[in-house]
Design an enzyme around this catalytic site. Structure first.
Site: not given
Length: 476
Positions: A324-325, A349-351
């Site tokens: 997720d990143g 950081s995608r979340i």
């Protein structure tokens, strides 16, 4: 008088036809499935890994001196499991659950399978709670949530393992259980890691799973699955867990070695075709469970090395697409003396932004963009370019932020400190300070936020402004 019943028992028995390099080939097991454990009378154990038309390929788990061609091995009917217990906190074990710290193992509370399906979508909740690593750059600009999978990537000696150890040390007071998986490391490196965690009082909430470089390749392959099984058992019991895989590059190499020894067709860079599935099925087990499943979480920090900064190589690319990143650590920043050497231009950081505390998110709303623009302006400064007043002010602020983001190894910072310096920065109270004066202010803030008069993170901003003003000695 009861007459003993006499019946016919049928048992499959395999015969070893070859043993080498941590694997064994057997004949005579026509119905054995993948993943079953086989046993020999002399105490050797093997795990079924490959099924050919006439032969069964096995990974050796325990190899005695008597194991040779002609040895009989029987089916156990058992899959690989790990004996899990709360008392494993503070312990060092191998991937099969055997103690490596010369202490007796605790009573088994449950057996957790090493290979298991990841939780179903309906059993998961969105990632909404922050996980604080103690690293200023990550906690402010690359936030991580509980249940997220964030990759640590970069060349050798750029600080990936140190960053992960900082995160483990910082969980001491965060109600977090940690699992550190060390794959293919030398014994001296393992001993140094254990010493550092003991020195910083972090072993009380940590279990270390070790597969040394000199061990059987099968144990290196199983190590991350064993660590995941332990963290998964705690997650299913409702606990928050953090697992660090150090590193999945060595894990992929161990899997490639085993696959080539098992005569599987090689693909790109001689890795087998299912190398992506190998790490996907491991990392997909990290998640945030919903309340019906106990509400526990497993956050994963896998580590993978690169060669000469080549992020687009095979294994790093696979892991980037699964996680997720990623936090990318640059060797160029290390050479320039910037620590931690996190390249914000590549890191993402995608979340975690959805899980970041709102007060922190508001304070650093434009900080990342301003800092990246400053890094671009620095390129022009090397040519002696004359700057207008506005641009010069942006450069001064960028250098100030650069100094604020610097952090020494093994010195995690509490989230209240991050809030304090962000407030001081945005109020302009750090502008124009010399490096020595700036460090004195930061030391004061770090000392004061550990006191009992620190506002809560959700306290009104005016309360934080008043507190930081008092701590820094600024006049209203």
């Amino acid at each position: 008088m009861n007459t003993p019943q006499i019946g016919l028992a049928i048992e499959e028995v395999g015969t070893v036809v070859g043993v080498a390099d941590g694997i064994a080939w057997l004949q005579g097991l026509p119905s054995v499935p993948l993943g079953e454990v086989l046993r020999s009378p002399d105490g050797s154990r093997a795990w079924v890994f490959q099924l050919d038309e006439n032969l069964t390929g096995c990974i050796l788990l325990d190899q005695t001196e008597g194991l040779a061609a002609g040895t009989r091995m029987r089916r156990s009917g058992q899959r690989l499991t790990l004996a899990c217990a709360d008392a494993l906190l503070g312990r060092v074990i191998d991937p099969l659950g055997r103690a490596l710290d010369d202490q007796p193992l605790p009573p088994v509370e449950r057996q957790q399978p090493l290979e298991a399906r990841s939780p179903a979508i309906i059993d998961r909740d969105p990632v909404t709670r922050p996980l604080y690593t103690g690293n200023t750059v990550i906690d402010t600009l690359l936030p991580i949530g509980r249940g997220q999978r964030e990759l640590l990537i970069g060349d050798e000696s750029t600080g990936k393992s140190s960053l992960a150890l900082d995160a483990i040390i910082h969980q001491r007071d965060q109600a977090m259980r940690c699992v550190l998986v060390l794959i293919g490391q030398r014994r001296a490196e393992v001993a140094e890691t254990i010493h550092l965690l003991n020195e910083h009082d972090a072993m009380s909430h940590t279990t270390i799973v070790v597969a040394e470089a000199g061990g059987l390749p099968g144990l290196q392959y199983l190590a991350p699955f064993a660590g995941c099984a332990l963290a998964e058992s705690w997650m299913q019991a409702g606990h928050d867990t953090l697992i660090v895989y150090d590193d999945l590059g060595k894990h992929a190499q161990a899997y490639r070695e085993l696959s080539l020894l098992m005569r599987r067709p090689p693909g790109r860079e001689a890795y087998p075709g299912d190398i992506f599935y190998l790490h996907a099925r491991l990392l997909e087990r990290s998640t945030q469970l919903n309340a019906a499943r106990g509400g526990g979480s497993m956050t994963a920090l896998p580590i993978v090395p690169t060669q000469l900064g080549e992020v687009a190589s095979y294994i790093p690319t696979n892991l980037i697409s699964i996680t997720d990143g990623q936090v990318y650590l640059s060797s160029k920043l290390v050479a320039a003396g910037t620590y931690p050497a996190i390249d914000l231009g590549i890191s993402v950081s995608r979340i975690g932004g959805k899980a970041q505390a709102r007060p922190i998110a508001r304070e650093c709303k434009h900080l990342r963009l301003d800092y990246l623009q400053f890094l671009e302006l620095e390129l022009f400064l090397r040519f002696g370019t004359r700057l207008d007043d506005e641009t010069e002010a942006r450069v001064r602020r960028g250098r100030l932020v650069q100094a604020l983001l610097r952090q020494d190894r093994l010195e995690p910072r509490p989230i209240a400190f991050q809030m304090a310096w962000l407030v001081a920065l945005n109020e302009g109270w750090l502008d124009g300070l010399e490096p020595s004066a700036l460090q004195a202010v930061l030391d004061t803030l770090q000392l004061r936020v550990r006191g009992n008069d620190t506002p809560g993170l959700d306290a009104p901003r005016q309360q934080w402004v008043a507190a930081v003003r008092a701590w820094t000695g600024r006049e209203p």
